[in-house]
Scaffold this active site. Structure first.
Site, short mmCIF file in Angstrom:
data_model
loop_
_atom_site.label_atom_id
_atom_site.label_comp_id
_atom_site.label_asym_id
_atom_site.label_seq_id
_atom_site.Cartn_x
_atom_site.Cartn_y
_atom_site.Cartn_z
N LYS A 247 -1.61 -9.63 -5.04
CA LYS A 247 -2.56 -9.39 -6.13
C LYS A 247 -3.17 -10.71 -6.59
O LYS A 247 -2.54 -11.77 -6.53
CB LYS A 247 -1.85 -8.75 -7.33
N ASP A 317 0.50 -3.31 -1.40
CA ASP A 317 0.38 -3.16 -2.85
C ASP A 317 0.38 -1.68 -3.26
O ASP A 317 0.30 -1.37 -4.45
CB ASP A 317 -0.89 -3.86 -3.35
N GLU A 319 2.99 0.28 -3.03
CA GLU A 319 4.43 0.39 -2.77
C GLU A 319 5.12 1.43 -3.62
O GLU A 319 6.18 1.94 -3.25
CB GLU A 319 5.10 -0.97 -2.96
N ARG A 321 4.45 4.51 -4.34
CA ARG A 321 4.57 5.83 -3.73
C ARG A 321 5.64 5.83 -2.62
O ARG A 321 6.21 6.88 -2.31
CB ARG A 321 3.22 6.29 -3.19
#
Length: 468
Positions: A247, A317, A319, A321
């Site tokens: 990020k 990113d 992650e 789920r």
């Protein structure tokens, strides 16, 4: 925050409490006409007009306060927010107050809840100013129930507000253990390499790049022996760097709150257990840190989930789920009567409904109706989003069963919810909340910071949904 500030004064304290009047703008003249001339003169001289949030202390003989007035505006103004009584509490001098205005029962319950919420402060790192206004339990409300709700909300706020330096997977486990022990629940935790041995491969994969002290784990709490089975699953990503799809700084800044789903299910569990809800409660929290290291999982890796489905990683990113998938598949193995996940899952949900509304997905129209109605009653706004079947193809990459981050950017909240539904067992038994878990700017009784979302609506709706 002290716990006693988030409780009501007992009813027998009413005799020593100042009367507190909620005065609507268009009811001001009628109120004034019913008061002694000295009160009317004081109200007019101080420019009190009943505007929303206005506060005025009215003196009696000798100059000591005789009553408090809180402006209640009009219906249109009140509709633009909530917890107006709680919002006024910090403006009042310290002391005991009793509500001297009749309100509809549902309004009274919501305003009483807001009063307790207004007493919350986060003081772990620095002393914070707290108001000293205390409210006598209003007649006609279930004071114990509202106090339990306030305690659950405070727990959720505290967990989210704590930075990742002090709220990693181990600390989240410790908070869950403390909650379980306080209510006689059992807790089991599967950690590190044990996750692979016990077939939780995606929880392990997402968290394996973290240090050993912050190893990934699955927290499993059970409480209650009778009644319908309710399983709550909360995303516990204690910090999310984005992994190798790192990020940017602006996006990473609030990632201490990426365990907001876990915080919310623990807050809700605290409410349910404190109130002795007649159900069999299970809480599953996959707790990880999505870190960057040599063994971090990679874009285009293909993972095999607990239930055998394969997942192509197109963005590390996405992650949340992945860890939820293993936990949901585990929970579904017991066929609970209802399974509900809470997660700070997608920015798309924030774009759709903003930070104040908790969107939820369900295939059950009765659950949807119950949640919508309850949310309106308890001032916990929720909104149903669709499990839109035609978008299923968007999460099917071809090389694997599922894609964790479909390209194109369309319908991100829906595709994430569809992804989770693949792991959750019978469709009618699953509901998913994609929450923000954060108040970006202070609101009445809701300071900037961590927040409960959807849990009060669900608490109010559960008796109807589960036939309790």
């Amino acid at each position: 925050m002290t716990a006693d500030m988030m409780t009501f004064l007992p009813a027998d304290a009413a005799g020593d409490a100042l009367p507190l009047h909620l005065v609507e703008a268009d009811g001001l003249e009628a109120f004034v006409e019913g008061q002694p001339d000295s009160v009317a003169a004081w109200v007019r001289a101080n420019g009190f007009a009943g505007g929303l949030g206005q506060v005025l202390m009215v003196p009696g003989e000798g100059g000591a306060p005789a009553m408090a007035l809180v402006g209640y505006g009009d219906a249109a103004a009140r509709a633009r927010g909530r917890f107006w009584l709680g919002g006024a509490a910090p403006k009042l001098p310290a002391g005991a107050y009793r509500l001297a205005t009749d309100l509809p029962h549902e309004t009274l319950e919501a305003e009483a809840t807001g009063w307790l919420f207004s007493a919350y402060t986060f003081e772990r790192y620095r002393a914070q100013p707290a108001h000293g206004a205390r409210l006598v339990a209003p007649e006609g409300v279930d004071a114990a129930r509202i106090e339990a709700i306030a305690a659950g909300e405070a727990l959720a706020r505290d967990l989210i507000n704590t930075p990742a330096s002090d709220m990693g997977p181990a600390e989240l486990e410790a908070a869950a253990r403390a909650l379980a022990e306080a209510h006689g629940a059992t807790i089991a935790v599967t950690t590190g390499a044990e996750l692979l041995e016990q077939n939780f491969p995606m929880i392990h994969t997402v968290g394996r790049a973290a240090t050993e002290a912050r190893a990934p784990r699955l927290i499993d709490i059970r409480w209650g022996d009778d009644g319908p089975a309710l399983t709550l699953v909360g995303k516990g990503v204690c910090f999310d760097t984005g992994g190798l799809n790192l990020k940017g700084g602006a996006s990473m800044g609030l990632m201490k709150k990426d365990m907001g789903g876990a915080a919310n299910v623990l807050g809700l569990a605290k409410i349910l257990m404190a109130r002795g809800m007649p159900l069999r409660l299970r809480v599953l929290i996959p707790a990880v840190e999505n870190a960057v290291a040599g063994d971090a999982f990679r874009p285009q890796d293909i993972l095999t989930a607990r239930n055998g489905l394969t997942v192509e990683i197109n963005n590390t990113d996405a992650e949340g789920r992945l860890v939820l998938a293993d936990a949901l598949a585990f929970g579904a193995e017991e066929n609970p009567d209802l399974m509900i996940s809470f997660a700070t899952l997608t920015g798309a949900a924030r774009v759709a409904v903003g930070p104040d509304i908790a969107p939820f997905f369900t295939d059950d129209v009765n659950v949807a109706s119950a949640l919508g109605s309850a949310g309106a009653v308890v001032a916990d706004p929720v909104w149903r989003m669709p499990f839109h079947e035609p978008y299923e193809t968007m999460i099917e990459p071809g090389i694997a069963d599922l894609d964790n981050a479909p390209k194109g950017g369309f319908a991100g909240a829906i595709t994430a919810a569809l992804f989770l539904r693949r792991f959750a067992g019978p469709r009618a038994r699953y509901t998913h909340f994609d929450i923000y878990g954060w108040v970006p700017a202070a609101q009445p009784a809701r300071p900037k910071g961590g927040a409960g979302q959807g849990i009060r609506a669900l608490h109010a709706a559960l008796p109807g949904i589960l036939g309790l």
